[in-house]
Design an enzyme around this catalytic site. Structure first.
Site, PDB file in Angstrom:
ATOM      1  N   ARG A  87     -18.893  20.780  16.147  1.00 45.14           N
ATOM      2  CA  ARG A  87     -20.159  20.743  16.887  1.00 45.14           C
ATOM      3  C   ARG A  87     -20.340  21.985  17.759  1.00 45.14           C
ATOM      4  NH1 ARG A  87     -21.985  15.564  16.358  1.00 45.14           N
ATOM      5  NH2 ARG A  87     -20.301  14.057  16.125  1.00 45.14           N
ATOM      6  N   LYS A  93      13.862  -5.204  -9.069  1.00 40.34           N
ATOM      7  CA  LYS A  93      13.239  -6.527  -9.147  1.00 40.34           C
ATOM      8  C   LYS A  93      11.814  -6.444  -9.707  1.00 40.34           C
ATOM      9  CE  LYS A  93      16.534  -9.075  -7.615  1.00 40.34           C
ATOM     10  NZ  LYS A  93      17.160 -10.006  -8.574  1.00 40.34           N
ATOM     11  N   CYS A 114     -10.502  26.289  13.356  1.00 36.89           N
ATOM     12  CA  CYS A 114     -11.537  25.499  14.020  1.00 36.89           C
ATOM     13  C   CYS A 114     -11.271  25.421  15.526  1.00 36.89           C
ATOM     14  CB  CYS A 114     -11.703  24.138  13.351  1.00 36.89           C
ATOM     15  SG  CYS A 114     -13.367  23.488  13.634  1.00 36.89           S
ATOM     16  N   GLU A 152      -8.407  25.386   4.679  1.00 35.85           N
ATOM     17  CA  GLU A 152      -7.443  24.474   4.026  1.00 35.85           C
ATOM     18  C   GLU A 152      -8.120  23.501   3.075  1.00 35.85           C
ATOM     19  OE1 GLU A 152      -8.275  24.407   7.226  1.00 35.85           O
ATOM     20  OE2 GLU A 152      -8.277  22.378   8.064  1.00 35.85           O
ATOM     21  N   LYS A 186       9.760  -9.200 -10.083  1.00 41.21           N
ATOM     22  CA  LYS A 186       8.908 -10.323  -9.686  1.00 41.21           C
ATOM     23  C   LYS A 186       7.641  -9.899  -8.922  1.00 41.21           C
ATOM     24  CE  LYS A 186      10.515 -14.167 -10.224  1.00 41.21           C
ATOM     25  NZ  LYS A 186      10.785 -14.844 -11.439  1.00 41.21           N
ATOM     26  N   PRO A 187       7.755  -8.969  -7.938  1.00 41.32           N
ATOM     27  CA  PRO A 187       6.522  -8.588  -7.241  1.00 41.32           C
ATOM     28  C   PRO A 187       5.455  -8.056  -8.210  1.00 41.32           C
ATOM     29  CG  PRO A 187       8.439  -7.753  -6.065  1.00 41.32           C
ATOM     30  CD  PRO A 187       8.948  -8.302  -7.367  1.00 41.32           C
ATOM     31  N   THR A 188       5.887  -7.329  -9.237  1.00 43.99           N
ATOM     32  CA  THR A 188       4.925  -6.816 -10.229  1.00 43.99           C
ATOM     33  C   THR A 188       4.270  -7.968 -10.989  1.00 43.99           C
ATOM     34  OG1 THR A 188       6.075  -4.731 -10.467  1.00 43.99           O
ATOM     35  CG2 THR A 188       4.723  -5.409 -12.333  1.00 43.99           C
ATOM     36  N   SER A 208       0.851  -1.195   0.000  1.00 43.97           N
ATOM     37  CA  SER A 208       0.000   0.000   0.000  1.00 43.97           C
ATOM     38  C   SER A 208       0.887   1.246   0.000  1.00 43.97           C
ATOM     39  CB  SER A 208      -0.923  -0.030   1.214  1.00 43.97           C
ATOM     40  OG  SER A 208      -0.154  -0.120   2.374  1.00 43.97           O
ATOM     41  N   HIS A 266     -12.703  25.685   7.956  1.00 41.93           N
ATOM     42  CA  HIS A 266     -11.398  25.130   7.550  1.00 41.93           C
ATOM     43  C   HIS A 266     -11.036  25.650   6.155  1.00 41.93           C
ATOM     44  CE1 HIS A 266     -11.060  21.804  10.591  1.00 41.93           C
ATOM     45  NE2 HIS A 266     -12.362  21.989  10.641  1.00 41.93           N
ATOM     46  N   GLY A 311      -3.643   7.564  -5.334  1.00 42.95           N
ATOM     47  CA  GLY A 311      -4.397   8.831  -5.341  1.00 42.95           C
ATOM     48  C   GLY A 311      -3.678   9.888  -6.172  1.00 42.95           C
ATOM     49  N   GLY A 325      -8.955  20.225  16.070  1.00 40.41           N
ATOM     50  CA  GLY A 325      -8.866  19.009  16.875  1.00 40.41           C
ATOM     51  C   GLY A 325     -10.106  18.800  17.714  1.00 40.41           C
TER      52      GLY A 325
HETATM   53  N1  GLN Z   1     -13.806  20.088  18.620  1.00 43.37           N
HETATM   54  C1  GLN Z   1     -14.321  21.304  18.079  1.00 43.37           C
HETATM   55  C2  GLN Z   1     -15.799  21.207  17.734  1.00 43.37           C
HETATM   56  O1  GLN Z   1     -16.326  20.140  17.597  1.00 43.37           O
HETATM   57  C3  GLN Z   1     -13.509  21.740  16.861  1.00 43.37           C
HETATM   58  C4  GLN Z   1     -13.538  20.776  15.729  1.00 43.37           C
HETATM   59  C5  GLN Z   1     -12.414  20.980  14.741  1.00 43.37           C
HETATM   60  O2  GLN Z   1     -11.365  21.547  15.060  1.00 43.37           O
HETATM   61  N2  GLN Z   1     -12.580  20.471  13.534  1.00 43.37           N
HETATM   62  O3  GLN Z   1     -16.453  22.211  17.581  1.00 43.37           O
END
Ligand code: GLN
Length: 542
Positions: free
Chosen positions: A463, A188, A382, A510, A190-192, A14, A508, A19, A355
């Site tokens: 949330r 090598k 976020c 990004e 062979k794996p292919t 893998s 976000h 992608g 997070g």
């Molecule tokens: N934990 C936070 C929420 O749920 C922020 C979520 C995040 O950073 N994506 O609102």
């Protein structure tokens, strides 16, 4: 023309970059003027990766229509500049769920429901539905996993059937690995050979082979692989390691991958793909010499895939600004007021990462205290934005126990709180505030200047939200709420105008940055970091 279906499978090991190969081919076909989309099949039972820990599967990407998706969809968008949707990411779980729903509904009355034909039909339906609803010329479908996995078998069986049904309108590209054995100084094959045999045993003859390799594979060896694998010699292409994934489309074009695919599918080959804007980006990349040092404060720093889209957005913005970005990952669990100086000094700009949950949160507050004290360009995304609000409420408003109810349900100062519509939700999967929402920006904000307009739309995944009960107090204390959702009044962007660049977004940015349309807000952050590095920052030793 009829929609053409290209299937991309992988063998040997893998992480070969299916992608990236799929996205590179899509970029080339799009640059030839075709309508292209890419779909990812993930062979796990989860309905979507939204409930997966980033350690398991890297970042969870979010589409505009609010689907929590595999991070490969991020590559697809970054390479093609084409938006993906829920239909572009299908898991075994989703296939089984719809088969079981149909069974309960009585759609198969009287029949025994089986993997073949019911599950395979559902897979085929998911492929064709994308082609017909989107009016695409090419649908590229990447089959997750490696040939030989138990989980991928129904998907490969569906590919076998579709190749049979579609004839020239279907094609299979198989990506394998050609290892270099240093002691023998030999590549090598062979794996292919084994991997192609395994695919043939499942009834699939690959039309094109892409060989992932660290060393150049000569014509002789490609000829040998072609002979052993029943593939035309000119349809054996190598994918040699390059220093940037964004160089892969050019490498594929040099070996005519786009033309090979078109010829095999009966599409007339005329002219060349227009890759001029892409080449201009690569020129900037190759000519960038000065380094820009950006810190990323988060708790998943051991695994860079956890912040994939942030890394790529920074890379896009820095490249256009003529800089090589170097990201210093700072573990939020190990960051404290007493070591912030040591860990953060020398950086030109600092990002406070998204997070969930309590772990590592105090390190984010320590980082923010240090960032404000040193007036370093700071970007909260976020959870990072929520931490900006909490830290400001604690240290500037003097509400020492201000918090998010995510971290402390009993806090007397819930400056970040659960959204009203979230309060009755008990299911964890797919129930956050997800996807693109509008945001109205104050005209004199950093954000509005960056985007060059006041009405924007960006993607969300959270949330909890800014609690408007604290808005006046925070604004009086110097934190402006410069971006608001026009429909709900939810605060989406905060800034501290007294600082040089201190911006937090509930969304976000990004997720929407691509090579050809980089994120304006990352652009503004990177420019602020460059200005800061010129005028103020002591240079970091590399
Ligand atoms: N934990 C936070 C929420 O749920 C922020 C979520 C995040 O950073 N994506 O609102």
């Amino acid at each position: 023309m009829d929609t053409k279906y290209i299937f991309v499978t992988g063998g040997v090991v893998s992480s070969l970059g299916k992608g990236i190969i799929s996205a590179s081919l899509a970029a080339l076909l799009k640059a030839r003027g075709f309508r292209v989309t890419i779909q990812k099949f993930d062979p796990y039972i989860n309905i979507d990766p939204g409930t997966l820990n980033p350690y398991e599967h890297g970042e969870c990407y979010v589409t505009e229509d609010g689907h929590e998706a595999d991070l490969d969809l991020g590559h697809y968008e970054r390479f093609t500049n084409i938006r993906t949707s829920r239909a572009n990411n299908v898991t075994t779980g989703r296939i089984y769920q719809s088969v079981i729903d149909k069974e309960r509904h009585g759609d198969y009355l009287g029949k025994t429901v089986q993997i073949v034909p019911h599950v395979t039909d559902e897979i085929k339906r998911a492929v064709r539905a994308l082609g017909s609803t989107g009016g695409y010329d090419f649908v590229i479908t990447e089959i997750g996993g490696t040939v030989g996995d138990i989980e991928s078998l129904p998907f490969l069986e569906a590919v076998r059937q579709m190749r049979w049904e579609l004839g020239q309108n279907a094609l299979c590209i198989h990506l394998t690995y050609v290892p270099y054995i240093a002691a023998a100084k030999e590549l090598k094959t062979k794996p292919t050979q084994h991997s192609v045999k395994q695919l043939q045993e499942l009834g699939i003859q690959p039309d094109v082979l892409v060989l992932r390799t660290e060393k150049n594979i000569g014509a002789d060896m490609r000829g040998k692989i072609a002979r052993f694998c029943n593939v035309a010699p000119d349809a054996v292409v190598q994918s040699i390691d390059v220093d940037s994934i964004y160089k892969v489309p050019m490498k594929m074009h040099e070996q005519h991958l786009d033309e090979i695919v078109m010829r095999k599918m009966g599409v007339p080959v005329q002219g060349e793909p227009d890759m001029a804007p892409w080449s201009a980006f690569l020129d900037k990349l190759d000519n960038a010499t000065e380094t820009l040092n950006i810190g990323l404060v988060g708790k998943y720093v051991e695994l860079q895939d956890a912040y994939k889209s942030i890394n790529e957005s920074l890379f896009h913005a820095a490249t256009y600004a003529g800089r090589r970005v170097k990201v210093r990952y700072i573990h939020s669990e190990k960051l404290r007021d007493d070591n912030a100086d040591e860990q953060l000094s020398g950086l030109d700009g600092i990002i406070i990462a998204p997070g969930f949950g309590q772990r590592g949160i105090d390190g984010k507050f320590a980082a923010l205290r240090w960032c404000r004290a040193h007036d370093v360009p700071t970007f909260g995304i976020c959870l990072g934005m929520q931490c900006m609000v909490i830290e400001y409420a604690r240290d500037v408003l003097g509400l020492a126990d201000a918090n998010s109810t995510e971290m402390d349900t009993t806090t007397p100062h819930n400056v970040i709180d659960l959204m009203e519509e979230q309060k009755s939700i008990t299911n964890m999967g797919g129930t956050m505030r997800l996807g693109a929402y509008d945001c109205e920006l104050a005209p004199d904000s950093i954000a509005a200047r960056a985007y060059g307009k006041t009405r924007i739309s960006e993607r969300h995944r959270h949330r909890f939200e800014f609690n408007n009960a604290y808005r006046d107090d925070l604004e009086k204390a110097g934190m402006r709420c410069v971006g608001v959702n026009p429909a709900t009044g939810l605060v989406e962007v905060v800034e501290v105008p007294a600082l040089r660049w201190f911006v937090g977004t509930q969304y976000h940015p990004e997720y929407s940055s691509t090579v050809l349309a980089p994120s304006p807000l990352f652009g503004s952050f990177v420019q602020a970091a460059i200005d800061y590095s010129k005028n103020n920052a002591p240079k970091a030793e590399n």
